[in-house]
Design a protein around this motif. Structure first.
Motif, PDB file in Angstrom:
ATOM      1  N   UNK A  66       0.827  -1.209   0.000  1.00 32.71           N
ATOM      2  CA  UNK A  66       0.000   0.000   0.000  1.00 32.71           C
ATOM      3  C   UNK A  66       0.861   1.257   0.000  1.00 32.71           C
ATOM      4  N   UNK A  67       1.986   1.199   0.661  1.00 34.10           N
ATOM      5  CA  UNK A  67       2.885   2.339   0.668  1.00 34.10           C
ATOM      6  C   UNK A  67       3.456   2.584  -0.728  1.00 34.10           C
ATOM      7  N   UNK A  68       3.774   1.509  -1.436  1.00 33.45           N
ATOM      8  CA  UNK A  68       4.295   1.656  -2.797  1.00 33.45           C
ATOM      9  C   UNK A  68       3.243   2.174  -3.777  1.00 33.45           C
ATOM     10  N   UNK A  69       1.963   2.036  -3.440  1.00 33.89           N
ATOM     11  CA  UNK A  69       0.901   2.505  -4.328  1.00 33.89           C
ATOM     12  C   UNK A  69       0.671   4.006  -4.256  1.00 33.89           C
ATOM     13  N   UNK A  70       1.375   4.704  -3.363  1.00 39.79           N
ATOM     14  CA  UNK A  70       1.167   6.139  -3.214  1.00 39.79           C
ATOM     15  C   UNK A  70       1.447   6.907  -4.506  1.00 39.79           C
ATOM     16  N   UNK A  71       2.390   6.445  -5.289  1.00 42.00           N
ATOM     17  CA  UNK A  71       2.743   7.156  -6.511  1.00 42.00           C
ATOM     18  C   UNK A  71       1.812   6.908  -7.685  1.00 42.00           C
ATOM     19  N   UNK A  72       0.903   5.959  -7.580  1.00 47.79           N
ATOM     20  CA  UNK A  72       0.022   5.648  -8.703  1.00 47.79           C
ATOM     21  C   UNK A  72      -0.933   6.793  -9.037  1.00 47.79           C
ATOM     22  N   UNK A  73      -1.332   7.581  -8.046  1.00 51.37           N
ATOM     23  CA  UNK A  73      -2.204   8.728  -8.317  1.00 51.37           C
ATOM     24  C   UNK A  73      -1.473   9.746  -9.195  1.00 51.37           C
ATOM     25  N   UNK A  74      -0.212  10.018  -8.871  1.00 50.69           N
ATOM     26  CA  UNK A  74       0.578  10.948  -9.682  1.00 50.69           C
ATOM     27  C   UNK A  74       0.762  10.403 -11.092  1.00 50.69           C
ATOM     28  N   UNK A  75       0.975   9.125 -11.213  1.00 48.51           N
ATOM     29  CA  UNK A  75       1.128   8.489 -12.514  1.00 48.51           C
ATOM     30  C   UNK A  75      -0.142   8.653 -13.353  1.00 48.51           C
ATOM     31  N   UNK A  76      -1.306   8.495 -12.723  1.00 51.92           N
ATOM     32  CA  UNK A  76      -2.574   8.637 -13.433  1.00 51.92           C
ATOM     33  C   UNK A  76      -2.837  10.081 -13.842  1.00 51.92           C
ATOM     34  N   UNK A  77      -2.431  11.023 -13.012  1.00 58.83           N
ATOM     35  CA  UNK A  77      -2.608  12.441 -13.358  1.00 58.83           C
ATOM     36  C   UNK A  77      -1.753  12.811 -14.562  1.00 58.83           C
ATOM     37  N   UNK A  78      -0.516  12.340 -14.582  1.00 58.57           N
ATOM     38  CA  UNK A  78       0.359  12.596 -15.721  1.00 58.57           C
ATOM     39  C   UNK A  78      -0.203  11.942 -16.986  1.00 58.57           C
ATOM     40  N   UNK A  79      -0.735  10.732 -16.860  1.00 62.76           N
ATOM     41  CA  UNK A  79      -1.334  10.053 -18.019  1.00 62.76           C
ATOM     42  C   UNK A  79      -2.547  10.835 -18.526  1.00 62.76           C
ATOM     43  N   UNK A  80      -3.352  11.400 -17.616  1.00 60.34           N
ATOM     44  CA  UNK A  80      -4.509  12.201 -18.030  1.00 60.34           C
ATOM     45  C   UNK A  80      -4.054  13.457 -18.768  1.00 60.34           C
ATOM     46  N   UNK A  81      -2.983  14.082 -18.295  1.00 56.05           N
ATOM     47  CA  UNK A  81      -2.462  15.270 -18.983  1.00 56.05           C
ATOM     48  C   UNK A  81      -1.978  14.920 -20.385  1.00 56.05           C
ATOM     49  N   UNK A  82      -1.394  13.743 -20.546  1.00 57.22           N
ATOM     50  CA  UNK A  82      -0.899  13.328 -21.859  1.00 57.22           C
ATOM     51  C   UNK A  82      -2.044  12.996 -22.808  1.00 57.22           C
ATOM     52  N   UNK A  83      -3.093  12.357 -22.300  1.00 59.44           N
ATOM     53  CA  UNK A  83      -4.205  11.986 -23.181  1.00 59.44           C
ATOM     54  C   UNK A  83      -5.040  13.200 -23.577  1.00 59.44           C
ATOM     55  N   UNK A  84      -4.935  14.295 -22.849  1.00 63.34           N
ATOM     56  CA  UNK A  84      -5.676  15.501 -23.230  1.00 63.34           C
ATOM     57  C   UNK A  84      -5.137  16.105 -24.525  1.00 63.34           C
ATOM     58  N   UNK A  85      -3.954  15.701 -24.936  1.00 57.60           N
ATOM     59  CA  UNK A  85      -3.321  16.234 -26.137  1.00 57.60           C
ATOM     60  C   UNK A  85      -3.659  15.445 -27.400  1.00 57.60           C
ATOM     61  N   UNK A  86      -4.453  14.385 -27.278  1.00 59.36           N
ATOM     62  CA  UNK A  86      -4.792  13.567 -28.446  1.00 59.36           C
ATOM     63  C   UNK A  86      -5.677  14.349 -29.408  1.00 59.36           C
ATOM     64  N   UNK A  87      -5.519  14.075 -30.705  1.00 58.36           N
ATOM     65  CA  UNK A  87      -6.283  14.813 -31.712  1.00 58.36           C
ATOM     66  C   UNK A  87      -7.722  14.298 -31.856  1.00 58.36           C
ATOM     67  N   UNK A  88      -7.921  13.016 -31.663  1.00 58.29           N
ATOM     68  CA  UNK A  88      -9.266  12.439 -31.746  1.00 58.29           C
ATOM     69  C   UNK A  88     -10.023  12.789 -30.466  1.00 58.29           C
ATOM     70  N   UNK A  89     -11.090  13.574 -30.595  1.00 59.80           N
ATOM     71  CA  UNK A  89     -11.816  14.101 -29.438  1.00 59.80           C
ATOM     72  C   UNK A  89     -12.493  13.001 -28.608  1.00 59.80           C
ATOM     73  N   UNK A  90     -13.071  12.000 -29.266  1.00 58.61           N
ATOM     74  CA  UNK A  90     -13.746  10.934 -28.528  1.00 58.61           C
ATOM     75  C   UNK A  90     -12.732  10.124 -27.731  1.00 58.61           C
ATOM     76  N   UNK A  91     -11.654   9.759 -28.378  1.00 58.83           N
ATOM     77  CA  UNK A  91     -10.597   9.018 -27.703  1.00 58.83           C
ATOM     78  C   UNK A  91      -9.987   9.850 -26.565  1.00 58.83           C
TER      79      UNK A  91
END
Length: 115
Positions: free
Chosen positions: A57-82
């Motif tokens: 559980x302690x090692x899972x602390x960084x997964x939230x940050x990882x998901x936030x960074x992934x969300x920031x990256x997917x916001x740059x996709x050209x296909x709006x639905x995707x």
């Protein structure tokens, strides 16, 4: 932030090792629970299982940050639905991990009152 994301992406293999060890301890405890000759071993296995669970559980602390960074990256996709679907999924995952981390911190005693 990049170092945290890199560490959490590499920690999946370590989490699998910890999970397998934790489940092996739980199985051993179950098989040895009625054996009176092995009470000290069962106590050690219970302690080991508890510590491994806390470590996972302690090692899972960084997964939230990882998901936030992934969300920031997917916001740059050209296909709006995707873009919408993947960003929503990553934000949902980040919120899940944030809630999971808050609940863990409260159960461990790091947070006393949460308003």
């Amino acid at each position: 932030m990049d170092a945290v994301v890199k560490f959490t992406s590499q920690s999946q293999g370590r989490d699998r090792i910890f999970r397998a060890t934790q489940y092996a301890c739980a199985l051993s405890i179950y098989l040895l629970r009625n054996n009176t000759d092995r009470e000290d071993l069962v106590a050690k296995l219970k302690s080991l299982e508890s510590n491994i669970s806390a470590g996972r559980k302690l090692l899972r602390l960084g997964n939230a940050a990882n998901s936030i960074v992934a969300a920031k990256q997917t916001m740059k996709l050209s296909d709006r639905v995707l873009c919408l679907c993947l960003t929503a999924a990553n934000i949902n995952r980040a919120l899940y991990f944030i809630c999971d981390n808050v609940l863990w911190a409260r159960n461990v005693g790091l947070i006393r009152h949460f308003a």
